[in-house]
Design a protein around this motif. Structure first.
Motif, PDB file in Angstrom:
ATOM      1  N   TRP A 159      14.092  -6.830  -3.209  1.00  0.00           N
ATOM      2  CA  TRP A 159      15.130  -6.129  -2.596  1.00  0.00           C
ATOM      3  C   TRP A 159      16.353  -5.975  -3.162  1.00  0.00           C
ATOM      4  CZ3 TRP A 159      18.856  -7.610   1.770  1.00  0.00           C
ATOM      5  CH2 TRP A 159      19.573  -6.477   2.111  1.00  0.00           C
ATOM      6  N   HIS A 213       3.914  -0.992  -3.501  1.00  0.00           N
ATOM      7  CA  HIS A 213       5.385  -0.698  -3.290  1.00  0.00           C
ATOM      8  C   HIS A 213       5.959   0.094  -4.339  1.00  0.00           C
ATOM      9  CE1 HIS A 213       4.283  -3.496  -6.852  1.00  0.00           C
ATOM     10  NE2 HIS A 213       5.567  -3.263  -7.237  1.00  0.00           N
ATOM     11  N   LEU A 216       7.443   3.925  -3.364  1.00  0.00           N
ATOM     12  CA  LEU A 216       8.675   4.062  -2.907  1.00  0.00           C
ATOM     13  C   LEU A 216       9.816   3.425  -3.816  1.00  0.00           C
ATOM     14  CD1 LEU A 216      10.544   4.856  -0.615  1.00  0.00           C
ATOM     15  CD2 LEU A 216       9.732   2.790   0.801  1.00  0.00           C
ATOM     16  N   GLU A 217       9.529   2.237  -4.308  1.00  0.00           N
ATOM     17  CA  GLU A 217      10.497   1.602  -5.220  1.00  0.00           C
ATOM     18  C   GLU A 217      10.992   2.392  -6.378  1.00  0.00           C
ATOM     19  OE1 GLU A 217       9.883  -2.802  -6.225  1.00  0.00           O
ATOM     20  OE2 GLU A 217       9.721  -1.865  -8.245  1.00  0.00           O
ATOM     21  N   LEU A 265      14.753   0.366  -0.169  1.00  0.00           N
ATOM     22  CA  LEU A 265      14.423  -0.392  -1.187  1.00  0.00           C
ATOM     23  C   LEU A 265      14.069  -1.974  -0.225  1.00  0.00           C
ATOM     24  CD1 LEU A 265      16.828   0.262  -3.955  1.00  0.00           C
ATOM     25  CD2 LEU A 265      14.413   0.360  -4.113  1.00  0.00           C
ATOM     26  N   SER A 268      10.614  -1.084   0.613  1.00  0.00           N
ATOM     27  CA  SER A 268       9.527  -1.129  -0.524  1.00  0.00           C
ATOM     28  C   SER A 268       9.489  -2.927  -0.793  1.00  0.00           C
ATOM     29  CB  SER A 268       9.852  -0.445  -1.864  1.00  0.00           C
ATOM     30  OG  SER A 268      11.232  -1.069  -2.206  1.00  0.00           O
ATOM     31  N   VAL A 271       6.684  -4.301   1.463  1.00  0.00           N
ATOM     32  CA  VAL A 271       5.525  -3.925   0.989  1.00  0.00           C
ATOM     33  C   VAL A 271       5.158  -5.002  -0.184  1.00  0.00           C
ATOM     34  CG1 VAL A 271       4.103  -2.064  -0.051  1.00  0.00           C
ATOM     35  CG2 VAL A 271       5.571  -1.504   1.821  1.00  0.00           C
ATOM     36  N   GLU A 272       6.141  -4.881  -1.199  1.00  0.00           N
ATOM     37  CA  GLU A 272       5.891  -5.833  -2.318  1.00  0.00           C
ATOM     38  C   GLU A 272       5.704  -7.376  -2.072  1.00  0.00           C
ATOM     39  OE1 GLU A 272       7.498  -6.273  -6.999  1.00  0.00           O
ATOM     40  OE2 GLU A 272       8.551  -4.924  -5.588  1.00  0.00           O
ATOM     41  N   THR A 276       1.579  -6.268  -1.445  1.00  0.00           N
ATOM     42  CA  THR A 276       0.957  -5.997  -2.920  1.00  0.00           C
ATOM     43  C   THR A 276       0.288  -7.129  -3.120  1.00  0.00           C
ATOM     44  OG1 THR A 276       2.717  -4.673  -3.442  1.00  0.00           O
ATOM     45  CG2 THR A 276       1.749  -5.456  -5.121  1.00  0.00           C
ATOM     46  N   GLY A 289       1.361   2.102   0.861  1.00  0.00           N
ATOM     47  CA  GLY A 289       2.447   2.417   0.042  1.00  0.00           C
ATOM     48  C   GLY A 289       2.665   3.941   0.061  1.00  0.00           C
ATOM     49  N   ALA A 292       4.578   4.662   3.310  1.00  0.00           N
ATOM     50  CA  ALA A 292       5.873   4.234   3.174  1.00  0.00           C
ATOM     51  C   ALA A 292       6.775   5.317   2.563  1.00  0.00           C
ATOM     52  CB  ALA A 292       6.105   2.990   2.351  1.00  0.00           C
ATOM     53  N   LEU A 293       6.179   5.996   1.552  1.00  0.00           N
ATOM     54  CA  LEU A 293       6.705   7.059   0.898  1.00  0.00           C
ATOM     55  C   LEU A 293       6.857   8.288   1.618  1.00  0.00           C
ATOM     56  CD1 LEU A 293       7.922   8.080  -2.043  1.00  0.00           C
ATOM     57  CD2 LEU A 293       5.322   8.679  -2.524  1.00  0.00           C
TER      58      LEU A 293
END
Length: 329
Positions: A159, A213, A216-217, A265, A268, A271-272, A276, A289, A292-293
Motif C-alpha cells: 500500500w 489485486h 484495482l491497483e 490502493l 487493493s 486484496v494483495e 492473492t 478483485g 473491488a474494481l
C-alpha cells in the motif's frame, strides 16, 4: 474608483486589523475594535469587488479578513460531517472530472502492456533480455508466486509503495514527463513479465496472481497518471481562466485525487496481502478483485456524477482556497 487613493485612505485600518488579528491576547476594547474593523474591511472588500476588482487587492483583503475571522470566531475544527462530505462528495467529484482522461490512459497502458508481452513471448532476443534461462526458470517456478506472502506487513508495504507512486504522478504531473515515465514503465514491466510467464507456459498462473489485486491497483496508478497529465495540460491550455488560477484550482482538486487513490490502493493492498497469496480457489480470487474494481468505479461514477451535478469540482471551498476574481467566458 481610484484604487491608489482608496488604499491610501483605508490602509491604516487594514494594518490595524492585521496587527490585532495576529495578537495572542486582546483586552475588551481591542476585541471590540477587532470586530468593528472586520466589518469595515468587509465593506471595503465588497466595494473593491464591485467597483474596481483588482486581484491583488482582493487577495490582500480576503486574506486579512480570513485571519480576522479565525481570531474572532476561533479556528475551524473539522467534524465528522466534514470528513463524510470529503469522502462522499469532494473525492468522487475530483475523480469523476478526469474520468475520460483515466479511460484514455488505461486503454493506452493496456495496449503497451499487450505489445510488450507479445514481444517478449514471441521474440527470443526479447525473452533473453529478461535474464538467463536459469534466472527465468527460478522466477517463473518460484519467485513470482512466493512474492505474494499473505499478511498485514506485506499488505502495508504494498500500500505505502503504491500510494507513494500515485502521489508522485499527481505531485510531479506539472512536469509532463514524470507521469508518462511511470505509466510506461509500469505498463512495460507488467506486460514483459506476463510475456515471460507465457513463454514458459505459465500465463494462467500469471493471470491468477496478478488479476485479484492488479485490477484495482493498476487502475489506481493509471488514474494517478491521468491526474498528473491533466495538471500538465492545464498549464498548456488553461481555458478562460488565468493560467496561475487554473493551475492552482486543478492542482488542489487533483491532490484530492491522490488522497482518494490512497484509499483505493489500501483496498487493493488488502486484496494483495490477504487474497492473492491465499489458498482460496483462483476463480474466487479473481471475483474478489473484480468486485473491488467495480466498487471503485461505482464510487467514481455514481457519487462523482451526483457531486459534479451539484457544482462540486474537488477543489477547496472558497473560504479555504482564497478569493478568485471572476473571469468572463
Amino acid at each position: 474608483m481610484d484604487l491608489d487613493a482608496f488604499t491610501a485612505v483605508h490602509n491604516q485600518q487594514w494594518e490595524r486589523l492585521d496587527r490585532l488579528s495576529r495578537r495572542r491576547r486582546l483586552d475588551g476594547a481591542e476585541a471590540d475594535e477587532l470586530v468593528r474593523l472586520y466589518r469595515e474591511v468587509a465593506t471595503h472588500l465588497s466595494t473593491v469587488r464591485s467597483a474596481a476588482p483588482d486581484p491583488v487587492l482582493v487577495t490582500r483583503l480576503s486574506d486579512l479578513l480570513s485571519r480576522a475571522r479565525v481570531r474572532i470566531g476561533g479556528a475551524h475544527e473539522p467534524s465528522w460531517s466534514d470528513v463524510a462530505s470529503f469522502v462522499v462528495v469532494t473525492i468522487p467529484a475530483a475523480l469523476y472530472r478526469i474520468r475520460w482522461w483515466s479511460v484514455a490512459v488505461i486503454v493506452a497502458c493496456l495496449a503497451i502492456s499487450v505489445v510488450a508481452g507479445v514481444h517478449v513471448a514471441t521474440d527470443p532476443a526479447a525473452l533473453a533480455s529478461m535474464g538467463t534461462p536459469a534466472e527465468q526458470k527460478a522466477y517463473v517456478e518460484d519467485a513470482f508466486a512466493s512474492y505474494y506472502d499473505p499478511g498485514v506487513s506485506f499488505a502495508a508495504m504494498v500500500w505505502t509503495n503504491n500510494a507513494w507512486i500515485a502521489a508522485q504522478c499527481v505531485g510531479l504531473g506539472i512536469t509532463g514527463f514524470w507521469p508518462v515515465f511511470v505509466l510506461v514503465q509500469n505498463a512495460v514491466s507488467v506486460g514483459a513479465t506476463g510475456g515471460m510467464m507465457a513463454a514458459h507456459g505459465e500465463l494462467d498462473l500469471f493471470l491468477q496472481l496478478i488479476a485479484p489485486h492488479g485490477l484495482l491497483e493498476l487502475t489506481a496508478v493509471f488514474v494517478a497518471g491521468a491526474a498528473g497529465l491533466k495538471i500538465f495540460w492545464t498549464v498548456i491550455d488553461p481555458g478562460p481562466r488565468r493560467r496561475t488560477v487554473a493551475v492552482a484550482q486543478e492542482g488542489r482538486a487533483l491532490v484530492t485525487v491522490a488522497i482518494g487513490l490512497a484509499g483505493a490502493l489500501a483496498l487493493s493492498g488488502l486484496v494483495e496481502g490477504f487474497v492473492t497469496g491465499s489458498t482460496l480457489p483462483w476463480w474466487l480470487k479473481i471475483v474478489i478483485g473484480a468486485v473491488a474494481l467495480a466498487v471503485f468505479w461505482a464510487y467514481v461514477l455514481v457519487l462523482g456524477r451526483r457531486a459534479t451535478d451539484a457544482g462540486m469540482t474537488g477543489d477547496l471551498d472558497p473560504d479555504r482556497a482564497g478569493e478568485v476574481l471572476p473571469t468572463a467566458g
